[in-house]
Design a protein around this motif. Structure first.
Motif, PDB file in Angstrom:
ATOM      1  N   ALA A   1       0.865  -1.190   0.000  1.00 39.96           N
ATOM      2  CA  ALA A   1       0.000   0.000   0.000  1.00 39.96           C
ATOM      3  C   ALA A   1       0.898   1.235   0.000  1.00 39.96           C
ATOM      4  N   LYS A   2       0.447   2.300  -0.636  1.00 41.10           N
ATOM      5  CA  LYS A   2       1.268   3.516  -0.682  1.00 41.10           C
ATOM      6  C   LYS A   2       1.204   4.247   0.662  1.00 41.10           C
ATOM      7  N   ILE A   3       2.366   4.720   1.107  1.00 44.67           N
ATOM      8  CA  ILE A   3       2.493   5.333   2.423  1.00 44.67           C
ATOM      9  C   ILE A   3       3.068   6.742   2.274  1.00 44.67           C
ATOM     10  N   LEU A   4       2.306   7.721   2.739  1.00 45.53           N
ATOM     11  CA  LEU A   4       2.766   9.113   2.729  1.00 45.53           C
ATOM     12  C   LEU A   4       3.190   9.474   4.151  1.00 45.53           C
ATOM     13  N   VAL A   5       4.451   9.858   4.313  1.00 43.90           N
ATOM     14  CA  VAL A   5       4.990  10.158   5.644  1.00 43.90           C
ATOM     15  C   VAL A   5       5.222  11.662   5.768  1.00 43.90           C
ATOM     16  N   LEU A   6       4.611  12.254   6.785  1.00 39.31           N
ATOM     17  CA  LEU A   6       4.706  13.695   6.994  1.00 39.31           C
ATOM     18  C   LEU A   6       5.655  13.992   8.153  1.00 39.31           C
ATOM     19  N   PHE A   7       6.630  14.855   7.911  1.00 41.36           N
ATOM     20  CA  PHE A   7       7.551  15.281   8.964  1.00 41.36           C
ATOM     21  C   PHE A   7       7.385  16.772   9.213  1.00 41.36           C
ATOM     22  N   ARG A   8       7.654  17.159  10.468  1.00 43.26           N
ATOM     23  CA  ARG A   8       7.594  18.572  10.851  1.00 43.26           C
ATOM     24  C   ARG A   8       8.787  18.869  11.748  1.00 43.26           C
ATOM     25  N   ASN A   9       9.257  20.094  11.712  1.00 41.45           N
ATOM     26  CA  ASN A   9      10.325  20.517  12.609  1.00 41.45           C
ATOM     27  C   ASN A   9       9.977  20.055  14.036  1.00 41.45           C
ATOM     28  N   PRO A  10      10.856  19.276  14.685  1.00 44.68           N
ATOM     29  CA  PRO A  10      10.521  18.741  16.017  1.00 44.68           C
ATOM     30  C   PRO A  10      10.258  19.828  17.062  1.00 44.68           C
ATOM     31  N   LYS A  11      10.821  21.011  16.860  1.00 47.58           N
ATOM     32  CA  LYS A  11      10.598  22.097  17.827  1.00 47.58           C
ATOM     33  C   LYS A  11       9.140  22.558  17.778  1.00 47.58           C
ATOM     34  N   ASP A  12       8.619  22.766  16.573  1.00 46.22           N
ATOM     35  CA  ASP A  12       7.213  23.158  16.445  1.00 46.22           C
ATOM     36  C   ASP A  12       6.286  22.013  16.856  1.00 46.22           C
ATOM     37  N   ALA A  13       6.690  20.772  16.539  1.00 46.82           N
ATOM     38  CA  ALA A  13       5.879  19.611  16.937  1.00 46.82           C
ATOM     39  C   ALA A  13       5.761  19.546  18.456  1.00 46.82           C
ATOM     40  N   ALA A  14       6.885  19.774  19.155  1.00 50.95           N
ATOM     41  CA  ALA A  14       6.892  19.714  20.623  1.00 50.95           C
ATOM     42  C   ALA A  14       5.997  20.793  21.217  1.00 50.95           C
ATOM     43  N   VAL A  15       6.092  22.013  20.694  1.00 47.43           N
ATOM     44  CA  VAL A  15       5.283  23.121  21.218  1.00 47.43           C
ATOM     45  C   VAL A  15       3.791  22.855  20.981  1.00 47.43           C
TER      46      VAL A  15
ATOM     47  N   ASP B   1      21.355  19.498  18.961  1.00 46.82           N
ATOM     48  CA  ASP B   1      22.367  18.444  19.147  1.00 46.82           C
ATOM     49  C   ASP B   1      21.758  17.061  18.947  1.00 46.82           C
ATOM     50  N   LYS B   2      20.558  16.858  19.510  1.00 45.57           N
ATOM     51  CA  LYS B   2      19.884  15.555  19.386  1.00 45.57           C
ATOM     52  C   LYS B   2      19.537  15.278  17.919  1.00 45.57           C
ATOM     53  N   PHE B   3      19.078  16.317  17.218  1.00 44.07           N
ATOM     54  CA  PHE B   3      18.723  16.180  15.799  1.00 44.07           C
ATOM     55  C   PHE B   3      19.946  15.746  14.990  1.00 44.07           C
ATOM     56  N   LYS B   4      21.089  16.390  15.274  1.00 43.78           N
ATOM     57  CA  LYS B   4      22.327  16.050  14.558  1.00 43.78           C
ATOM     58  C   LYS B   4      22.739  14.610  14.800  1.00 43.78           C
ATOM     59  N   VAL B   5      22.643  14.185  16.055  1.00 47.97           N
ATOM     60  CA  VAL B   5      23.028  12.800  16.400  1.00 47.97           C
ATOM     61  C   VAL B   5      22.127  11.811  15.659  1.00 47.97           C
ATOM     62  N   CYS B   6      20.824  12.074  15.637  1.00 49.66           N
ATOM     63  CA  CYS B   6      19.872  11.107  15.083  1.00 49.66           C
ATOM     64  C   CYS B   6      19.732  11.184  13.561  1.00 49.66           C
ATOM     65  N   LEU B   7      19.792  12.392  13.009  1.00 52.06           N
ATOM     66  CA  LEU B   7      19.452  12.576  11.585  1.00 52.06           C
ATOM     67  C   LEU B   7      20.498  13.330  10.785  1.00 52.06           C
ATOM     68  N   GLY B   8      21.577  13.763  11.458  1.00 52.39           N
ATOM     69  CA  GLY B   8      22.619  14.507  10.732  1.00 52.39           C
ATOM     70  C   GLY B   8      23.180  13.696   9.580  1.00 52.39           C
ATOM     71  N   GLY B   9      23.346  14.353   8.433  1.00 54.30           N
ATOM     72  CA  GLY B   9      23.936  13.677   7.271  1.00 54.30           C
ATOM     73  C   GLY B   9      22.976  12.810   6.489  1.00 54.30           C
ATOM     74  N   THR B  10      21.703  12.733   6.912  1.00 54.12           N
ATOM     75  CA  THR B  10      20.728  11.935   6.167  1.00 54.12           C
ATOM     76  C   THR B  10      19.927  12.848   5.232  1.00 54.12           C
ATOM     77  N   LYS B  11      19.234  12.218   4.292  1.00 55.57           N
ATOM     78  CA  LYS B  11      18.413  12.985   3.350  1.00 55.57           C
ATOM     79  C   LYS B  11      17.320  13.744   4.117  1.00 55.57           C
ATOM     80  N   LEU B  12      16.712  13.063   5.103  1.00 57.00           N
ATOM     81  CA  LEU B  12      15.672  13.708   5.895  1.00 57.00           C
ATOM     82  C   LEU B  12      16.248  14.858   6.714  1.00 57.00           C
ATOM     83  N   GLY B  13      17.412  14.645   7.301  1.00 58.05           N
ATOM     84  CA  GLY B  13      18.069  15.687   8.097  1.00 58.05           C
ATOM     85  C   GLY B  13      18.309  16.939   7.282  1.00 58.05           C
ATOM     86  N   ALA B  14      18.669  16.741   6.033  1.00 53.55           N
ATOM     87  CA  ALA B  14      18.927  17.895   5.146  1.00 53.55           C
ATOM     88  C   ALA B  14      17.637  18.656   4.882  1.00 53.55           C
TER      89      ALA B  14
END
Length: 294
Positions: A134-148, A281-294
């Motif tokens: 099945a086709k899957i659409l994944v939505l991401f948002r800046n974690p800072k705005d998501a947290a607030v 810092d957490k974002f860099k550790v988890c997603l730094g250098g990835t396509k999503l991180g960019a």
């Protein structure tokens, strides 16, 4: 149709009512190491979720909580209506992991194409979704705005227990001790699959910046054939403000809380400099250098 919409709003109100008198500690239970809200999820439902019979034409929407998936559901519902003239309103809670264990039997009656929404990590999806491609659409948002947004939802929704302060919530969020667990664990599991042929990633900030272009991408990904004029019409009806204006009709009393501000950059009103640095810092550790991180 109106009856189903009423049933759906009733389900939301029932879930909210269940939170009455709960403390934050009582609100969450752990399933396979991830915390979930007891008001809408249960171990029995998770066990039954494996029996979900996905269809190849299911439209699967994924996001971490408060990243805009309810907005996407409205957009997709309009795309279905525009191309088929059938209004799909289900009485079920749209999130596959929410509800009672019998819902998967009832879901068999929902006509195709069904919208299946989830906040789950990739590894927790029912196997049939992946097996049937099945086709899957994944939505991401800046974690800072998501947290607030998550914090405001907790502290604004009637009957849901509140956090004593933003600082308390921030600490729990960073440690993955909120409903559906860690934003970063969620992002890492989905990031591993963003090149899969049946998966498309969309960014909340892009939806805000160019909704017409995003609606066109979504329509093409799911195989809807619309004219440029129809795409524009759907986008006009799907602006965050337009969806918010109808939120009480579509989601009842909680509508104005689900669709609160929808702005980009609201995190600046709450984050301290130290919190900003900690999340960077957490974002860099988890997603730094990835396509999503960019």
């Amino acid at each position: 149709m109106a009856e189903k919409k009423k049933d759906f709003v009733d389900e939301i109100n029932k879930a909210l009512a269940k939170s009455e008198g709960f403390t934050l500690k009582d609100l969450l239970f752990s399933y396979q190491g991830t915390p979930y809200p007891v008001t809408v999820c249960s171990a029995e439902t998770f066990q039954a979720l494996e029996n979900l019979e996905a269809r190849r034409d299911d439209l699967v929407l994924v996001s971490y909580p408060k990243c805009g998936v309810n907005w996407l559901i409205q957009i997709l519902s309009d795309l279905i209506f525009t191309t088929t003239q059938s209004k799909h309103v289900s009485a079920e809670l749209p999130f596959i992991e929410c509800g009672d264990p019998d819902k998967y039997q009832r879901m068999k009656q929902i006509p195709s194409p069904r919208i299946l929404a989830t906040h789950l990590n990739y590894d927790c999806l029912p196997k049939s979704i992946l097996k049937n491609k099945a086709k899957i659409l994944v939505l991401f948002r800046n974690p800072k705005d998501a947290a607030v947004s998550f914090f405001h939802f907790h502290n604004s929704a009637p009957s849901i227990p509140s956090y004593s302060s933003w600082d308390e919530f921030f600490s729990e969020f960073m440690n993955g001790k909120v409903s559906w667990g860690s934003y970063f664990d969620h992002a890492v599991t989905w990031n591993k699959h963003i090149e899969d042929e049946n998966i498309m990633v969309i960014i909340y900030e892009d939806l805000k910046e160019n909704l017409t272009c995003s609606v066109k991408q979504i329509a093409e990904f799911f195989g809807f054939s619309l004219t440029p004029e129809q795409i524009r019409s759907v986008a006009n009806r799907a602006t965050f403000q337009a969806v918010k204006d109808k939120a009480e009709e579509t989601h009842g009393a909680v509508g104005s809380i689900l669709f609160r501000k929808g702005v980009v950059g609201d995190w600046k009103n709450l984050f301290t400099e130290a919190q900003n640095q900690e999340m960077d810092d957490k974002f860099k550790v988890c997603l730094g250098g990835t396509k999503l991180g960019a």
